[in-house]
Design an enzyme around this catalytic site. Structure first.
Site, PDB file in Angstrom:
ATOM      1  CG  ASN A 568     -59.814  -6.723 -10.169  1.00 16.12           C
ATOM      2  OD1 ASN A 568     -59.167  -6.449  -9.152  1.00 16.12           O
ATOM      3  ND2 ASN A 568     -59.469  -6.254 -11.358  1.00 16.12           N
ATOM      4  CB  CYS A 570     -55.353  -6.761 -11.934  1.00 21.01           C
ATOM      5  SG  CYS A 570     -55.467  -7.430 -13.581  1.00 21.01           S
ATOM      6  CD  GLU A 572     -57.379  -3.474 -11.037  1.00 20.38           C
ATOM      7  OE1 GLU A 572     -57.723  -3.322 -12.216  1.00 20.38           O
ATOM      8  OE2 GLU A 572     -56.961  -4.570 -10.596  1.00 20.38           O
TER       9      GLU A 572
END
Length: 935
Positions: A568, A570, A572
């Site tokens: 995604n 970020c 994670e």
């Protein structure tokens, strides 16, 4: 100073195209208390006189010096605007402090010295002149009345209550009164008290809470339209709460179902004393960006806000009041915090509570523009996007419909970039997206250049993120210094859907077909040279990030239901996507610091409390799935089918400080291991208990969970697929066999449970270190959408006080060395190790700690890596180590290249005397400009 007449720079404001008319409404408080309009030209004149004072009789400035004066004037004006972005009053002494700082920062030390001497001379002259202190008046409801210093002192004293002898109400009031003018409104007096306390934070961290409490006074006056003391708020909260719900529903802000709760019961459960848990940054952030308002007037206070969020998450519960109170308690006590979209929208008419969306873009025009439209719809209500662009054919590929040639991925990414800029999530924060591309894609070399500031700007994306999706075969080719072949996905469509050994076999077969001439469009490159270019661009532009396809897929519990095609925004989240499924993840984070307890004379994690918090948190996250507003149907279908959530952690660095463990140590690695084992064990256990109560997620059958293969077991699967090369400690301390049996018996409510997000903003709200990050600096100024905030490491200050080392000189030294203790001789070595900052920690320690966490996590973690002195070898070794340790993803690469360190200090504790060596590390691209995302 000479009395020479100076012609100040005219026209545009020095150093910019901004005219004085475009400035915020600033007033200058003169020493006699009179208020006059702010005039930037006077700053330019004062600086010009200072330069002339050292020019030995010169009566005119050279063009070079005039240009320097222009730049320095703009720097001073910018500093004042940053401090008071909405306008306000500033004392003449503060402006002169900024002038002095600007001269010092520019290296004009002789000029600065002359300016300081002139100030001291004028101060002495004024001291020798008798004058009466004017009587100041304040305006309340258009009525003038004398300023009541006793009342201000009482307000400051209440804000200082129980914070120790280090804080002084008298000091706060005296400094505030200096900035007042005759006829000032009482609200402006409140703001002056806040600014006064704020300026003292770097001297004494406890003023952080004084500032927050004074801000609470101002908030209460706005929301309740009356002056309420802290002590009266328990009763006032309960009285106001039903009125707030009625007000919010009538204004079309709140879900009408909130009015059906037992509001008196919920109002009575509000704990007003928890308002005092806030620091200034956290409270200001809530006020500016989270509290609901009607025509810019806030209708929420902190505990009202938390109760609204809790009610929104409990809205479908049978025992909804009890659950709302349970959810409220974990939020308001700072034990757990939901992600920003949930905090923004829970209980509102547009309850878009999910943080992350992952999509796969189809290789046709309809699919491409449908994906861009979906990006806009999802970003509108605060969602961060990860796009998988690998299926889209490469530049030069044939288009059957027109018999033309494709322009490849890059032009479409430019459209995605501009869409993210255009959709700003209702003004709350920027839209944000990350594009992923597999390393074998023929457009990968141009993809590398997307964030460069040179070249054809039509083929650049300055506002979106990019990331590599790297198969293990490529890493093996890098190690072997072998060739790598780039293909167009239109010629090798199944590579996108394969991973591990199946991918390697298909890829090698395509290489043979290319050798035989069966595939015309391909390119051979050196894998090692491509890898070096990938790392070079990562260092130069911060992109594309490094993520590993096979580790994400082989360790995914949902292998039976599809493929993980990207992470995604970020890095994670690792969930399956397809042309018909948009993956969705709902985030929230446990505050590890709040779960420390003393045991046998030592601090340790409170296992019972952690279990209780996680049990409640998992229920809250699972509820998000059902109450969430879905802007796109395929996101709703996917989320209801698989029900993934992402429970994370924050406060890791704060725990290490409390436990007296340096980040760069095996003890820290072991703590990362044991803490994450506990969090994951209880998260998976809580999901299984929810499945027993509510039923397992619909695609549970056939999953690794169903097969009795838990996340720590999948390390063996990854090692087997690679033929080794996964070097991670496999030890455990909890009863995973019992959990395995339970899951096989009752199932799981959620396909995925754990992901460590950046938590940048929610960590600010509750005042702990973000996520798993090491400390950036021990003393610096943080800038975000809410303004500038002095951040001081309170634990360090406590340690220095215990050694009788904390004073103004120490604060100045720490500022001088950019928040680092390394070169301050009088600080003991053990404190230097304990409080080493991010760039003083070898990045291999961050990788080792992350590898121990990844052992337990069913998704991934946002892992920033810091390099004080980057080199090609260091980057290669670190990212290769990350792959060898089985990490799934990495996030930003931070370096200290091209820093501009501030070495001057101010005697008056002025706010802007603390500068960071570089902009505060960016966490993502939503919450702050160019910065934060899912949290």
């Amino acid at each position: 100073m000479h009395d020479t007449v100076i012609t100040a720079p005219s026209g545009a404001l020095p150093g910019s195209s901004q005219t004085s008319a475009a400035l915020p409404a600033l007033q200058v408080i003169r020493r006699n208390g009179a208020a006059v309009a702010f005039n930037p030209e006077k700053i330019a004149i004062a600086m010009s006189k200072a330069f002339l004072a050292v020019e030995h009789g010169q009566t005119a400035l050279s063009s070079r010096v005039r240009e320097q004066v222009t730049v320095l004037t703009q720097a001073v004006v910018s500093a004042l605007i940053r401090r008071l972005p909405a306008g306000g009053s500033v004392h003449i002494e503060d402006i002169q402090d900024q002038v002095e700082l600007a001269l010092m920062r520019s290296g004009a030390h002789d000029v600065a010295k002359a300016y300081v001497l002139y100030r001291e001379k004028r101060t002495a002259e004024r001291a020798g002149q008798a004058h009466d202190t004017p009587q100041l008046h304040i305006t309340i409801d258009d009525n003038r009345q004398p300023l009541d210093i006793a009342r201000l002192t009482e307000m400051a004293a209440e804000a200082c209550l129980d914070l120790g002898a280090e804080v002084s109400p008298k000091t706060v009031v005296e400094q505030a009164v200096r900035d007042l003018y005759d006829g000032i409104s009482f609200n402006e007096v409140r703001r002056a008290l806040i600014l006064s306390a704020r300026s003292l934070i770097e001297r004494e961290p406890a003023y952080n809470y004084v500032t927050a409490r004074l801000l609470l006074d101002l908030m209460r006056a706005e929301v309740l339209a009356e002056n309420i003391s802290h002590g009266a708020m328990h009763t006032r909260y309960a009285e106001y709460f039903p009125h707030y719900i009625k007000l919010g529903v009538e204004a079309g802000l709140l879900d009408q179902r909130l009015a059906q709760f037992d509001l008196h019961k919920l109002g009575a459960a509000i704990a007003a004393e928890r308002d005092f848990k806030f620091g200034y940054l956290g409270l200001q952030t809530l006020y500016d960006r989270y509290f609901l308002h009607i025509e810019e007037q806030r209708i929420e206070l902190p505990q009202i806000f938390f109760m609204r969020v809790a009610m929104g998450l409990a809205i479908n519960e049978i025992d909804r009041e009890e659950r709302a109170i349970e959810f409220y308690n974990v939020l308001s006590s700072f034990d757990f915090m939901s992600s920003t979209p949930t905090l923004f929208n829970s209980g509102t008419v547009h309850a878009q509570l999910s943080s992350c969306y992952l999509t796969t873009v189809s290789d046709d025009l309809d699919g491409i523009y449908q994906a861009i439209k979906e990006n806009a719809l999802l970003q509108k209500y605060a969602g961060g996007i990860g796009n998988d662009w690998t299926p889209v054919r490469a530049l030069g590929s044939r288009i059957k419909g027109t018999n033309g040639k494709s322009q490849g991925v890059i032009p479409f990414l430019k459209v995605v970039n501009d869409t993210a800029v255009a959709v700003n999530q209702g003004g709350k924060r920027k839209g944000a997206v990350c594009g992923y591309l597999e390393t074998w894609h023929l457009d990968i070399e141009e993809f590398l250049d997307l964030r460069k500031n040179t070249g054809d700007d039509r083929r650049r994306t300055h506002d979106m993120n990019t990331a590599h999706w790297i198969p293990d075969l490529f890493m093996q080719r890098v190690i072997d210094n072998a060739e790598w072949t780039l293909f167009s996905p239109s010629d090798v469509p199944d590579l996108h859907e394969k991973f591990g050994k199946a991918f390697a076999a298909a890829y090698c077969q395509y290489e043979r077909r290319a050798d035989f001439g069966e595939i015309k469009q391909f390119k051979r490159v050196s894998a090692l040279q491509l890898w070096r270019k990938m790392l070079t661009m990562l260092f130069e532009t911060g992109h594309p990030w490094i993520t590993f396809k096979d580790a994400c897929n082989i360790r995914s519990p949902q292998q039976h239901a599809g493929i993980v095609h990207s992470s995604n925004l970020c890095t994670e989240i690792t969930l399956n996507t397809s042309a018909t499924e948009i993956a969705v993840c709902n985030l929230g984070s446990v505050n590890l610091t709040a779960h420390l307890m003393e045991e046998n004379g030592k601090l340790a994690l409170d296992q019972a409390k952690l279990k209780a918090t996680i049990t409640t948190a998992m229920r809250m996250l699972d509820n998000v799935i059902d109450v969430n507003f879905y802007a796109v149907g395929s996101a709703r279908n996917s989320n209801l089918r698989h029900r993934p959530v992402g429970l994370g952690i924050m406060g890791f660095q704060d725990c290490l400080h409390a436990l007296r463990i340096p980040y760069a140590s095996m003890d820290a690695v072991e703590f990362a291991d044991s803490a994450m084992e506990t969090v994951c064990y209880h998260a998976y256990s809580a999901s299984s208990r929810l499945a027993e109560e509510r039923g397992a997620y619909s695609s549970f059958k056939g999953s690794l969970w169903d097969q009795g293969v838990l996340p720590p077991d999948t390390l063996n699967l990854l090692s087997e697929a690679r033929g080794g090369q996964v070097e991670v400690d496999r030890s455990s301390t909890l009863d995973w066999d019992a959990l395995r049996t339970r899951i096989q018996q009752h199932g799981m409510r959620n396909s995925n449970c754990v992901a460590i997000a950046p938590t940048a903003t929610i960590a600010n709200i509750i005042g702990v270190s973000a996520s798993i990050e090491p400390d950036y600096q021990n003393l610096y100024v943080k800038s975000n959408l809410s303004g500038e905030f002095t951040v001081v490491n309170e634990t360090l200050v406590d340690d220095l006080k215990a050694l009788d080392l904390w004073d103004e000189v120490m604060a100045a030294d720490i500022k001088y060395y950019d928040g680092s203790l390394a070169r301050i001789d009088r600080i003991p070595a053990e404190l230097k190790a304990l409080y080493a900052t991010a760039f003083e920690i070898d990045p291999s320690w961050l990788v080792e700690a992350a590898a121990r966490r990844q052992k337990w996590i069913d998704q991934a973690q946002s892992l920033n890596l810091y390099f004080a002195v980057p080199s090609g070898k260091k980057l290669h070794d670190t990212y290769l180590l990350a792959w060898q340790r089985g990490l799934k993803t990495s996030y930003y690469l931070r370096s200290l290249a091209a820093t501009s360190a501030e070495k001057s200090t101010g005697a008056g504790g002025e706010l802007n005397s603390v500068l960071s060596a570089m902009p505060e590390p960016k966490q993502c691209l939503i919450d702050d400009p160019g910065c934060e995302a899912c949290q």
